[in-house]
Scaffold this motif. Structure first.
Motif, PDB file in Angstrom:
ATOM      1  N   HIS A 302       6.419  41.328  91.352  1.00 19.40           N
ATOM      2  CA  HIS A 302       7.553  41.269  91.996  1.00 19.40           C
ATOM      3  C   HIS A 302       7.499  42.112  93.242  1.00 19.40           C
ATOM      4  O   HIS A 302       8.010  42.177  94.283  1.00 19.40           O
ATOM      5  N   THR A 322       0.290  34.111  88.979  1.00 15.65           N
ATOM      6  CA  THR A 322       1.040  33.169  88.317  1.00 15.65           C
ATOM      7  C   THR A 322       0.319  32.058  87.651  1.00 15.65           C
ATOM      8  O   THR A 322       0.681  31.701  86.367  1.00 15.65           O
ATOM      9  N   THR A 333       8.833  33.174  80.233  1.00 20.71           N
ATOM     10  CA  THR A 333       9.971  32.742  81.217  1.00 20.71           C
ATOM     11  C   THR A 333      10.170  33.422  82.375  1.00 20.71           C
ATOM     12  O   THR A 333      10.526  32.886  83.373  1.00 20.71           O
ATOM     13  N   ALA A 334       9.783  34.700  82.433  1.00 16.07           N
ATOM     14  CA  ALA A 334      10.201  35.492  83.462  1.00 16.07           C
ATOM     15  C   ALA A 334       8.976  35.258  84.657  1.00 16.07           C
ATOM     16  O   ALA A 334       9.134  35.358  85.900  1.00 16.07           O
ATOM     17  N   THR A 335       7.831  34.453  84.452  1.00 17.91           N
ATOM     18  CA  THR A 335       7.068  33.942  85.272  1.00 17.91           C
ATOM     19  C   THR A 335       7.574  33.266  86.203  1.00 17.91           C
ATOM     20  O   THR A 335       7.174  33.253  87.515  1.00 17.91           O
ATOM     21  N   GLU A 336       8.579  32.162  85.805  1.00 16.73           N
ATOM     22  CA  GLU A 336       9.002  31.446  86.797  1.00 16.73           C
ATOM     23  C   GLU A 336      10.050  32.174  87.628  1.00 16.73           C
ATOM     24  O   GLU A 336       9.941  31.725  88.905  1.00 16.73           O
ATOM     25  N   GLY A 337      10.574  33.250  87.687  1.00 16.37           N
ATOM     26  CA  GLY A 337      11.270  33.912  88.564  1.00 16.37           C
ATOM     27  C   GLY A 337      10.199  34.481  89.927  1.00 16.37           C
ATOM     28  O   GLY A 337      10.203  34.228  90.838  1.00 16.37           O
ATOM     29  N   LEU A 338       9.023  34.907  89.202  1.00 19.92           N
ATOM     30  CA  LEU A 338       7.993  35.368  90.107  1.00 19.92           C
ATOM     31  C   LEU A 338       7.463  33.876  90.811  1.00 19.92           C
ATOM     32  O   LEU A 338       7.236  34.038  92.245  1.00 19.92           O
ATOM     33  N   ARG A 339       7.321  32.861  90.345  1.00 23.94           N
ATOM     34  CA  ARG A 339       6.826  31.653  90.911  1.00 23.94           C
ATOM     35  C   ARG A 339       7.933  31.300  92.127  1.00 23.94           C
ATOM     36  O   ARG A 339       7.525  30.896  93.475  1.00 23.94           O
ATOM     37  N   GLU A 340       9.125  31.428  91.679  1.00 22.00           N
ATOM     38  CA  GLU A 340      10.096  30.965  92.824  1.00 22.00           C
ATOM     39  C   GLU A 340      10.173  31.994  94.226  1.00 22.00           C
ATOM     40  O   GLU A 340      10.244  31.544  95.191  1.00 22.00           O
ATOM     41  N   LYS A 341      10.067  33.069  93.684  1.00 21.49           N
ATOM     42  CA  LYS A 341       9.886  34.137  94.881  1.00 21.49           C
ATOM     43  C   LYS A 341       8.693  34.004  95.640  1.00 21.49           C
ATOM     44  O   LYS A 341       8.411  33.984  97.025  1.00 21.49           O
TER      45      LYS A 341
END
Length: 344
Positions: A302, A322, A333-341
């Motif tokens: 991030h 990612t 699950t926190a990987t998804e937030g990184l992927r979205e960013k």
């Protein structure tokens, strides 16, 4: 008519047999011709301030590279590159021609990096080659070497490590052994070997980079008014961090990435590069992920994507992060937030 015949005869038999009067006349005519020769070689359509303006422009574009959006800097650099192309086709002296060739090369070298940042490897490679050719025509070995430094990076990110090694070697043949660029080129070759999975090749090339770094003079040369030593220090810390990630040497990668971030923090603000710092953070994130610490990896990911300059190479490395987290830590699950960013 008779006088003309005498002059022509004197030219044929040479000054040795000519009368003093005819000799003096011939020499006067030769002096006038010499003046014309000089006028022709000095004749130029360039204004007296043109080259100075180009030097200032290239200096400003070089300074803006890490500070302004790459699309904006690319447009400015391309506009000046086109102007230099027009000037090269105009009437100018031989010396002015060499300088114009060099400015054309420097602008193309910057355009190679900018095109790479904007995600176009094809344009980047074409501009790097153009910079090399113009450097050769200008007799400017260092420019040729800088062009091959760009070509090596572009080929590494395009998964063409063999071409990256060839570019690094080509660049090394053009630059002195005590120039900071030598460090970078050896480190580029080391990074390419690591991309091939060649641990021994990486170690040999990186030792050459370290040896070159140890030979650097106390006051390395500048490039457009800026110290290039930080670029060598970045290569000697960040490149091996990436390399050790590819070779699966997580602990070494972590150490090198931490050193790279410390190097950036200690550098003058004008010498810092947000995109290079972001890549170092991603390397550190990947090291933590390989060491079984996904939470730390996601935090660093991030931070990297919060950079003011998320260019193509940063996105490329973030995708690596990612993808690795998905493979090794699929329940994170926190990987998804990184992927979205990253998508944003």
């Amino acid at each position: 008519m008779e006088e003309t015949k005498r002059r022509d005869a004197a030219k044929l038999i040479g000054l040795t047999l000519a009368t003093p009067a005819v000799t003096a006349e011939i020499l006067d005519q030769a002096a006038a011709e010499a003046v014309e020769f000089t006028r022709q070689v000095e004749a130029s359509a360039l204004g007296s301030t043109t080259l100075g303006h180009l030097d200032q422009a290239v200096t400003e574009i070089n300074r803006a590279y890490s500070l302004k959006p790459p699309s904006q800097v690319f447009e400015t650099a391309l506009a000046y590159r086109r102007k230099v192309g027009v000037l090269l086709r105009s009437n100018h002296t031989h010396q002015q021609g060499r300088e114009l060739l060099a400015y054309a090369g420097w602008l193309s070298e910057l355009l190679a990096w900018l095109a790479h940042d904007l995600g176009s490897a094809g344009a980047g490679s074409a501009f790097a080659n153009d910079a090399f050719v113009h450097g050769q025509q200008a007799g400017h070995g260092q420019l040729c070497a800088w062009a091959m430094d760009a070509a090596a990076s572009i080929n590494i990110y395009e998964a063409r490590p063999d071409r990256a090694v060839a570019a690094a070697r080509r660049g090394l043949s053009e630059v002195g052994s005590t120039h900071p660029l030598t460090v970078r080129l050896h480190a580029q070759a080391a990074r390419a070997r690591a991309a091939e999975g060649d641990a021994e090749g990486f170690s040999a090339a990186f030792r050459a980079a370290e040896d070159a770094y140890d030979r650097l003079p106390p006051r390395p040369p500048q490039r457009f008014g800026e110290d290039v030593l930080p670029l060598a220090e970045y290569a000697i810390t960040s490149y091996p961090a990436t390399s050790c990630i590819w070779l699966g040497q997580a602990d070494r990668a972590r150490q090198y990435a931490e050193r790279a971030l410390a190097t950036f923090a200690a550098a003058p603000e004008a010498a810092r590069s947000p995109s290079r710092q972001a890549i170092a953070r991603i390397d550190l994130a990947l090291a933590h992920a390989q060491l079984g610490e996904p939470d730390a990896a996601i935090v660093l990911g991030h931070q990297a994507l919060d950079s003011a300059r998320v260019v193509g190479s940063v996105r490329n490395r973030a995708h690596d992060l990612t993808a690795y987290l998905d493979r090794r830590h699929p329940r994170e699950t926190a990987t998804e937030g990184l992927r979205e960013k990253l998508r944003a």
